[in-house]
Design an enzyme around this catalytic site. Structure first.
Site, PDB file in Angstrom:
ATOM      1  N   GLU A   1      35.368  -7.976  39.862  1.00 27.49           N
ATOM      2  CA  GLU A   1      34.715  -9.103  40.544  1.00 27.49           C
ATOM      3  C   GLU A   1      33.899  -9.962  39.584  1.00 27.49           C
ATOM      4  O   GLU A   1      32.844 -10.482  39.930  1.00 27.49           O
ATOM      5  CB  GLU A   1      33.827  -8.600  41.695  1.00 27.49           C
ATOM      6  CG  GLU A   1      34.572  -7.848  42.771  1.00 27.49           C
ATOM      7  CD  GLU A   1      35.807  -8.588  43.274  1.00 27.49           C
ATOM      8  OE1 GLU A   1      35.804  -9.829  43.270  1.00 27.49           O
ATOM      9  OE2 GLU A   1      36.774  -7.917  43.661  1.00 27.49           O
ATOM     10  N   GLY A   2      34.419 -10.145  38.387  1.00 30.36           N
ATOM     11  CA  GLY A   2      33.733 -10.923  37.359  1.00 30.36           C
ATOM     12  C   GLY A   2      32.883 -10.013  36.515  1.00 30.36           C
ATOM     13  O   GLY A   2      31.928  -9.403  37.000  1.00 30.36           O
TER      14      GLY A   2
END
Length: 592
Positions: free
Chosen positions: A439-440
């Site tokens: 998620e980044g």
């Protein structure tokens, strides 16, 4: 392995008091979210997580998942049954719109509930995490017809959802995605490959709705030419039930360090006629639509850091109480290792970081509810929305970084036995390692904080946060919770954060400098913000509970420990900012 018991008292206090859930409920019109209802939901989630989900954790880690020749993933024993009970009990629908079968409760109330799922079994909990993010994206961006088609089944938990972004040649840089979409009447045909798709295929639910980023033939280049499509595994028939199998399949599974029971799939779309997909939002606006899901997921991934820290702490505490080794100061004969000062240091670090992470995550999620409310003034909602945006990279970044420290300390307390898989404590360490990555990555979170969340608004949201810290630090209540020396230490840390923000704003035209100091700024901001929340928790506990309440003693002790042993890290982060990029960039590429 020690069983998981949710710390419901701390969760409720942190949610209601520290994070301001009670104030939010009163101001934002969530009259149904009474204290009795909230307490009942937390208690029942604790029972469910401990008795139904937690027993699947270690067996799931050992068994893993398997992909058969029919492109079907078999989940470990107990997973499907736990998921079916989860769906039938209404857990999937807590925070969603009643028009589509949701219960209409605040998003932030679902957060402690989700913390329990992830503490009980992080791999299992990823399935509802992705599904709820997909529901958020569809709820905010899909047209009415698509909402009616998909949301009732997804909100009920009968169907699950995924996020399909990454491709082999395009990791975090989505401008390079190649998956194609072509118009086909009122729908689209999707063709391409995606990798690292969490729960992309499984046997726990009747259908899976993949949210897929793809390009139309006439799309502009780069991220401006990305569209978002809902691609169900089985195409809904005229009655809305799963019908014909769509042209999308899991073609392989990744063999990972941890979360072994969570299928991480390589997905192929359109090997034949093309996978049927439905446009979500407008053409070429897919990235903006997907960010609805990504922001939700970043908060809940941060929450996962809290969850796995709590599980590791509980298991380590139990071991330290039982294991005898050496003679502690003041004892004669073998002592439980919890009596040794260095073991106490490690356990206090684990406990304090976990509580601080919980306070940070819950506060960020309460701000999301505040920021979306139409019941408060426009200016108040805007301020809270800025706060939620600002805290999102802190929650995702810091809470997942502390999970690395807490789960590693768990192994250290166990000593050599911690390095042995049979004790189970190593699983938490392995499972936690993905959290700063997906998620980044936390480097991306740091760039988001320094660029979009600080420089873009010239520090407005950050200075509002600092202002709240300064107001809190000057109140009698916080002063009564912290000694004079600790209060002074906190006040200095707030000044350091203000100075760091000035340095960040001064470097806004130098991307090399900004990129070099971003991670230290993320860690500095998070460390000081979490310290503020720990002091706030201690003050509120002292004000609202009886002096002999164990929760008061605990909150005072962890606040003191935080100010003594965790908050001083902020000075190092400030020194990193002052150092800038010179030594970071000193070597040429060939000298590495």
């Amino acid at each position: 392995m020690t069983e998981y018991t949710a710390p419901t008292r701390d969760m409720l206090f942190t949610l209601q008091q520290t994070a301001g859930f009670g104030d939010m409920v009163n101001q934002c019109g969530f009259e149904d979210a009474t204290e009795d209802l909230v307490s009942a939901i937390i208690d029942e989630a604790a029972r469910f997580s401990g008795s139904v989900i937690a027993p699947t954790n270690s067996t799931g880690d050992r068994t893993g998942v398997a992909l058969d020749t029919n492109h079907t993933v078999k989940t470990p024993e107990g997973f499907r049954d736990a998921y079916q009970q989860y769906a039938e009990s209404g857990w999937a629908s807590l925070q969603f719109d009643p028009e589509y079968g949701g219960q209409g409760l605040p998003f932030s109330l679902a957060i402690p509930v989700q913390e329990m799922w992830h503490s009980a079994n992080l791999a299992w909990g990823l399935c509802p995490l992705l599904s709820q993010g997909a529901v958020e994206a569809l709820s905010e961006n899909a047209d009415d017809a698509l909402k009616q088609l998909l949301l009732p089944k997804m909100i009920s938990g009968e169907w699950t959802g995924t996020m399909n972004l990454t491709e082999p040649q395009a990791g975090s840089d989505l401008s390079n995605i190649r998956t194609q979409a072509r118009r086909d009447g009122n729908a689209y045909r999707i063709k391409g490959q995606k990798i690292f798709i969490t729960w992309g295929e499984h046997d726990m639910a009747d259908n899976i709705v993949h949210l897929v980023l793809a390009r139309l033939p006439d799309a502009p280049p780069g991220v401006k030419g990305i569209s978002l499509f809902a691609v169900p595994r089985f195409i809904p028939d005229a009655t809305g039930e799963p019908g014909e199998r769509n042209d999308c399949y899991a073609v392989s599974l990744e063999h990972k360090i941890g979360i072994h029971a969570s299928p991480t799939c390589a997905m192929s779309f359109g090997d034949n006629e093309g996978a049927l997909g439905y446009l979500v939002g407008a053409e070429n606006q897919g990235l903006a639509c997907m960010f609805t899901m990504m922001n939700n997921a970043r908060l809940t991934v941060g929450l996962q850091g809290v969850s796995i820290s709590e599980r590791s702490y509980q298991q380590t505490r139990a071991y330290a109480l039982e294991r005898t080794q050496g003679t502690a100061p003041g004892d004669s004969g073998a002592s439980p290792i919890i009596r040794h000062p260095d073991v106490r240091r490690m356990l206090m670090t684990m406990k304090t970081l976990t509580e601080a992470g919980r306070a940070l995550a819950y506060t960020g999620c309460v701000a999301v509810d505040f920021g979306k409310s139409e019941k408060v003034t426009e200016s108040a909602a805007a301020r809270q929305a800025r706060r939620a945006d600002l805290l999102t990279p802190l929650v995702k970044g810091w809470c997942t970084e502390i999970a690395q420290e807490v789960t590693s300390l768990g192994i250290q307390v166990y000593g050599g036995m911690g390095f042995v898989e049979e004790t189970g404590v190593a699983q938490h360490y392995r499972d936690a390692r993905i959290l700063p990555i997906y998620e980044g990555t936390n480097g991306i979170q740091a760039l988001d904080l320094i660029g979009r969340k600080t420089i873009r608004d010239n520090g407005q949201a950050m200075l509002e946060l600092i202002e709240d810290m300064e107001t809190c630090s000057s109140t009698d209540s916080q002063a009564s919770a912290l000694s004079g020396e600790r209060q002074a230490r906190f006040n200095q840390a707030v000044k350091d954060l203000k100075k760091a923000t000035e340095l960040v704003l001064e470097s806004k035209d130098d991307p090399l400098q900004s990129g070099s100091i971003a991670f230290s700024y993320l860690m500095l901001t998070s460390t000081v913000t979490a310290g503020w929340l720990m002091a706030k928790s201690a003050a509120l506990a002292s004000e609202t509970l009886k002096a002999d309440d164990p929760l008061v003693r605990g909150k005072l002790a962890t606040a003191d420990f935080y100010m003594d042993h965790i908050l001083p890290r902020s000075a190092t982060y400030l020194a990193n900012l002052h150092a800038g990029n010179e030594s970071i960039m000193a070597l040429s590429e060939t000298e590495f």
